[in-house]
Design an enzyme around this catalytic site. Structure first.
Site, mmCIF file in Angstrom:
data_model
loop_
_atom_site.group_PDB
_atom_site.id
_atom_site.type_symbol
_atom_site.label_atom_id
_atom_site.label_comp_id
_atom_site.label_asym_id
_atom_site.label_seq_id
_atom_site.Cartn_x
_atom_site.Cartn_y
_atom_site.Cartn_z
ATOM 1 N N GLU A 187 45.258 33.636 53.732
ATOM 2 C CA GLU A 187 44.439 32.461 54.016
ATOM 3 C C GLU A 187 44.720 31.359 53.017
ATOM 4 O O GLU A 187 45.032 31.618 51.866
ATOM 5 C CB GLU A 187 42.958 32.833 53.933
ATOM 6 C CG GLU A 187 42.582 33.834 54.997
ATOM 7 C CD GLU A 187 41.144 34.301 54.880
ATOM 8 O OE1 GLU A 187 40.638 34.859 55.851
ATOM 9 O OE2 GLU A 187 40.527 34.112 53.821
ATOM 10 N N CYS A 236 45.131 42.161 47.092
ATOM 11 C CA CYS A 236 45.220 42.082 45.636
ATOM 12 C C CYS A 236 45.038 43.475 45.056
ATOM 13 O O CYS A 236 44.219 44.250 45.542
ATOM 14 C CB CYS A 236 44.158 41.141 45.071
ATOM 15 S SG CYS A 236 44.290 40.926 43.274
ATOM 16 N N CYS A 248 34.901 40.830 44.727
ATOM 17 C CA CYS A 248 35.839 39.951 45.426
ATOM 18 C C CYS A 248 36.312 40.582 46.736
ATOM 19 O O CYS A 248 36.751 41.729 46.755
ATOM 20 C CB CYS A 248 37.028 39.682 44.504
ATOM 21 S SG CYS A 248 38.429 38.879 45.310
ATOM 22 N N CYS A 305 43.618 25.444 48.230
ATOM 23 C CA CYS A 305 43.459 26.741 47.580
ATOM 24 C C CYS A 305 44.429 27.705 48.275
ATOM 25 O O CYS A 305 44.277 27.987 49.461
ATOM 26 C CB CYS A 305 42.010 27.191 47.708
ATOM 27 S SG CYS A 305 41.706 28.782 46.931
ATOM 28 N N CYS A 315 35.205 31.127 47.330
ATOM 29 C CA CYS A 315 35.987 31.983 46.444
ATOM 30 C C CYS A 315 35.620 33.427 46.692
ATOM 31 O O CYS A 315 34.464 33.760 46.860
ATOM 32 C CB CYS A 315 35.632 31.708 44.984
ATOM 33 S SG CYS A 315 36.157 30.128 44.456
ATOM 34 N N CYS A 362 38.803 43.796 41.675
ATOM 35 C CA CYS A 362 37.513 43.278 41.190
ATOM 36 C C CYS A 362 36.457 43.577 42.259
ATOM 37 O O CYS A 362 36.667 43.295 43.442
ATOM 38 C CB CYS A 362 37.603 41.780 40.898
ATOM 39 S SG CYS A 362 38.914 41.386 39.720
#
Ligand code: SAH
Ligand code: SF4
Length: 350
Positions: free
Chosen positions: A90, A117, A124, A110, A341, A121
């Site tokens: 994205e 990933c 997230c 962004c 975010c 975390c």
């Protein structure tokens, strides 16, 4: 081969192999990065034989926008791209236009550096989906050129690029830097280094390497906690690189570059948004040339915590600033389209 994966010398070599004159490389480069062409037939300054060769040998998009969502206020657009191997990434456009159609204001992109990933975390959405693969430099560039083209149709430029989409840029260091260099090229897109921001979870050797390279790109560190016990709960990378080491690397970066570091802080109600925490954070950062970018946590499916409300966020900022550390509270953008975010997780949209 994705055309955005080629740097100018490589493109030159390819054209040489095709027995084309050397100046063709520059023409193609300018077509791509100054005129935002995204298909071979737009290069009307090239002979049709060369256009045909370009079209059969090179891929001009590399990714298909498979879902486009605008926020209700139209200021934020999220595009979900499908990569040739079906992975989804994205990229988000955030407009801060004082009045619409004006060339003033900011238009920040962004951009993703990985599909998924590996850093895990807990708060997230990308971390929750796990690691799929690194993006190539061209796939990073392609996201930028997609939006650059879109805005060009309104005669508006991109003003800022943040590598804060999906993925950890310092886990894909080479490709991320190659993408920045390609976009920075004065004969091409010519996007100023100082208008890029790289955000990292805090991979210490990469921070030092970045400092040694003396890049003019802005550096942001995702901190989120003042002590290792709390940080490791949220960010597994903290097992490997403790807060003290990350801050030491930041000092090294400031010494090498004379540039200010940004610390990212996702404000989580009752976890890290209390005045005591702000006081500790001010003490921790004192003496370092830095500022704190705090943003109330965006809720994600896999994490219990909720974002700080406006009042608590305001007190956090005041306390931090009373301690001598400048702080901005960022507004949440694109919440209604899951473009905030940490909400970027293409997979959930399959
Ligand atoms: N991997 C890099 C960059 C991508 S994440 C990094 O972690 O820094 C971009 C920013 O969004 C980071 O500061 C990250 O901590 C933050 N973030 C992730 N999930 C979030 C959430 N749910 N709410 C608010 N910020 C979040
Ligand atoms: Fe990866 Fe950044 Fe999300 Fe952590 S916050 S999982 S490093 S994208």
């Amino acid at each position: 081969m994705l055309i955005y994966d080629l740097d100018l010398p490589t493109l030159g070599n390819l054209l040489k192999q095709w027995n084309e004159p050397a100046y063709r490389a520059k023409q193609i480069w300018q077509g791509l990065y100054q005129h935002f062409y995204n298909s071979a037939d737009q290069f009307t300054n090239l002979p049709s034989s060369l256009r045909a060769k370009l079209s059969t040998n090179l891929d001009f998009t590399g990714m298909t926008p498979s879902l486009v969502q605008d926020s209700s206020d139209k200021q934020t657009r999220k595009t979900l791209f499908k990569l040739p191997d079906e992975n989804l990434i994205e990229a988000v456009l955030m407009r801060y236009d004082p009045d619409s159609g004006s060339a003033r204001g900011r238009r920040t992109l962004c951009i993703s550096t990985q599909a998924g990933c590996a850093m895990g975390c807990t708060f997230c959405a990308t971390g929750q989906m796990g690691f799929k693969r690194h993006l190539t430099s061209g796939e990073i560039v392609a996201q930028v050129m997609y939006y650059a083209n879109l805005l060009h149709q309104e005669n508006l430029p991109v003003t800022n690029i943040v590598l804060m989409g999906m993925g950890e840029p310092f886990h894909n260091y080479e490709n991320t830097m190659a993408a920045i260099d390609r976009l920075n090229d004065a004969d091409g897109y010519n996007f100023g280094a100082r208008r890029f921001t790289i955000s990292t979870v805090g991979i210490v050797p990469a921070i030092k390497r970045f400092a040694d390279e003396k890049r003019q790109v802005n550096l942001a560190i995702s901190l989120h906690a003042v002590d290792d016990e709390a940080r490791v709960e949220m960010m597994p990378i903290n097992k490997r690189y403790k807060i003290a080491e990350v801050l030491e690397a930041c000092e090294y970066y400031v010494a090498k570059t004379s540039r200010r570091v940004t610390f990212e802080w996702a404000l989580i109600h009752g976890v890290n948004d209390m005045p005591e925490v702000a006081k500790k954070l001010a003490a921790l950062l004192r003496g370092l040339m830095c500022h704190v970018n705090a943003i109330p946590l965006n809720p994600t499916k896999g994490f219990e915590g909720k974002g700080a409300d406006r009042e608590r966020a305001g007190i956090f900022k005041e306390t931090l600033e009373a301690g001598g550390i400048p702080c901005t509270i960022r507004m949440r953008r694109g919440i209604d389209i899951q473009a905030g975010c940490g909400q970027l997780a293409g997979e959930s949209l399959k």
